[in-house]
Write an enzyme that holds these catalytic residues in place. Structure first.
Site, short mmCIF file in Angstrom:
data_model
loop_
_atom_site.label_atom_id
_atom_site.label_comp_id
_atom_site.label_asym_id
_atom_site.label_seq_id
_atom_site.Cartn_x
_atom_site.Cartn_y
_atom_site.Cartn_z
N HIS A 1 0.83 -1.21 0.00
CA HIS A 1 0.00 0.00 0.00
C HIS A 1 0.87 1.26 0.00
O HIS A 1 0.89 1.98 -0.99
CB HIS A 1 -1.02 0.03 1.14
CG HIS A 1 -1.90 -1.18 1.15
ND1 HIS A 1 -2.67 -1.52 0.08
CD2 HIS A 1 -2.08 -2.15 2.08
CE1 HIS A 1 -3.32 -2.64 0.34
NE2 HIS A 1 -2.97 -3.05 1.54
N ASP B 1 -4.25 -8.30 -3.75
CA ASP B 1 -4.61 -8.11 -2.35
C ASP B 1 -5.94 -8.79 -1.98
O ASP B 1 -5.97 -9.97 -1.71
CB ASP B 1 -4.62 -6.61 -2.06
CG ASP B 1 -4.75 -6.29 -0.57
OD1 ASP B 1 -4.72 -7.21 0.25
OD2 ASP B 1 -4.87 -5.10 -0.23
ZN LIG Z 1 -3.15 -6.88 2.34
#
Ligand SMILES: [Zn+2]
Length: 448
Positions: A269, A320
């Site tokens: 991220h 993800d």
């Molecule tokens: Zn993750």
């Protein structure tokens, strides 16, 4: 040991152009020769379309596949989504975890993905009671990857507390915890042994989940083994605020002080960073793993990909939460999201984006021999058809941009992993992927 040859009509060998008539020769699981401009020998398998290195999904939580379609619509922030995710986590056991992961990895194989980094934290039974084999859940993931035909780095995550202020784990989170970092290290050391398609890495779930004083234990464990180390970093502003309140530091600064950053480390991220954070990540050569389809789904924000790259952080990509599984979509989203926030086009090139989706991920997962079409690299590649409604009409001059900016996972026709064909004619050679997905997901539907 078997020598195999393929002749790619077009192949991307790096950079911003593609080569024509590329002969790929594999001996066992490695490429021994990559030669453009060949006259294909009679025994070479013809690969019409654009051949690219196998895509690398550097950040996966396989079981989140069960949330697709059930959390996207409507409101609710990241933290509300997390409650739904915990509800699924509570229902899984080694058999259902295996079935769901096998189906999810098979979906990845169909999408041209040959290497996966599984960020794994669902370690123990209900209430946190260990299984007889304390690594039963991790072993299920390893077996699932083998059956689906993907290379796996199992990033075993240390997850010890509910928040940075030291609140204890509760509810579904009890299944994630090992008590302390030393006990995590002991369990992780007993994970399945490495193989030509499997290796183990470490993860700090986040600065929320591992006390500052124990971050170094996880980092040292990884360093001593030459294993990759991953963590979630600054995905949400609330994480930064809580970390600042509890420690007086940003998550990146806390990680830097604790020895977590470095060339073998990947921050997933890396969305809400200060200029100082970007400097810490870049100067330590910590990689940044962007997961744009998840980040947009969870209203996380858009991270500073260009600034990180300029500062020295390599980029890689992950699907993800598997809101969709399409690494080409992740790749173009890095550039297209930057356009929306910067009002500028052309920050990232097509070749740069595809490098993040291949070699960047392979490096981040400890497979420096993957993600490239070159002699000595693993014979891992995917072929993107150039005759679909999305890709038809391009030629050698615009095939790369067409694939990166317009092709989808559905355009993958052939996938080879370690010299073995896993997808042919757009179908998985061993599994009926739609059927195994449906069978794995059905028992998980009633989570309320
Ligand atoms: Zn993750």
């Amino acid at each position: 040991v078997q020598v195999r040859r393929w002749c790619a009509e077009l192949a991307w060998l790096g950079g911003e152009t593609v080569a024509e008539r590329v002969l790929l020769t594999a001996d066992g699981d490695r490429l021994v020769n990559v030669t453009p401009g060949c006259d294909p020998p009679a025994d070479a398998v013809r690969l019409p379309g654009l051949t690219i290195p196998g895509l690398v999904n550097a950040h996966s939580h396989a079981f989140h596949r069960a949330l697709r379609g059930r959390t996207q619509a409507g409101a609710g922030d990241f933290w509300a989504w997390r409650e739904r995710m915990y509800a699924v986590a509570e229902r899984l056991h080694p058999d259902s975890y295996f079935a769901l992961a096998r189906a999810t990895y098979a979906e990845m194989a169909l999408a041209g993905i040959t290497t996966v980094g599984e960020f794994h934290y669902l370690h123990h039974g209900p209430g946190g009671t260990p299984y007889d084999d304390a690594n039963a859940m991790g072993a299920a993931l390893a077996a699932a990857a083998t059956e689906a035909g993907v290379r796996l780095t199992l990033l075993d995550a240390c997850y010890l507390q509910a928040d940075v202020d030291g609140r204890p784990l509760a509810g579904a989170q009890l299944r994630f915890g090992d008590g302390d970092a030393d006990r995590w290290a002991e369990r992780a050391a007993a994970l399945p042994a490495p193989s030509p398609t499997f290796r183990v890495g470490a993860a700090v779930h986040s600065v929320r989940a591992v006390p500052a004083a124990q971050l170094g234990t996880v980092a040292d464990w990884a360093r001593q083994r030459g294993a990759p180390l991953h963590l979630h970093l600054s995905e949400q502003p609330a994480e930064n605020a809580a970390c600042l309140a509890a420690t007086g530091r940003t998550p990146a600064a806390l990680c830097a002080e604790s020895g977590v950053l470095g060339r073998s480390t990947t921050a997933a991220h890396a969305t809400h960073l200060t200029a100082g954070d970007v400097g810490l990540l870049g100067s330590s050569r910590t990689a940044a793993c962007f997961c744009p389809t998840t980040e947009r789904d969870l209203a996380d924000g858009v991270g500073p990909a260009a600034a990180l790259l300029a500062a020295g952080s390599p980029l890689c990509l992950g699907s993800d939460s598997h809101a969709v599984i399409d690494l080409l979509e992740e790749a173009r989203a890095v550039e297209l999201d930057q356009r929306l926030v910067s009002l500028r086009r052309g920050t990232h090139t097509a070749g740069g984006l595809l490098a993040a989706a291949t070699a960047g991920g392979a490096d981040a997962l400890g497979w420096p021999g993957a993600g490239r079409l070159a002699a000595g690299a693993y014979a891992d590649f995917a072929v993107v058809g150039l005759d679909s409604v999305r890709t038809a009409g391009c030629d050698v001059t615009d095939a790369l941009a067409t694939v990166v900016f317009a092709a989808s996972a559905a355009d993958i026709t052939t996938v080879v992993m370690g010299g073995e064909t896993t997808v042919s004619g757009g179908r998985h050679v061993r599994l009926d992927v739609g059927a195994v997905l449906a069978a794995a997901l059905a028992p998980l539907r009633h989570d309320r």
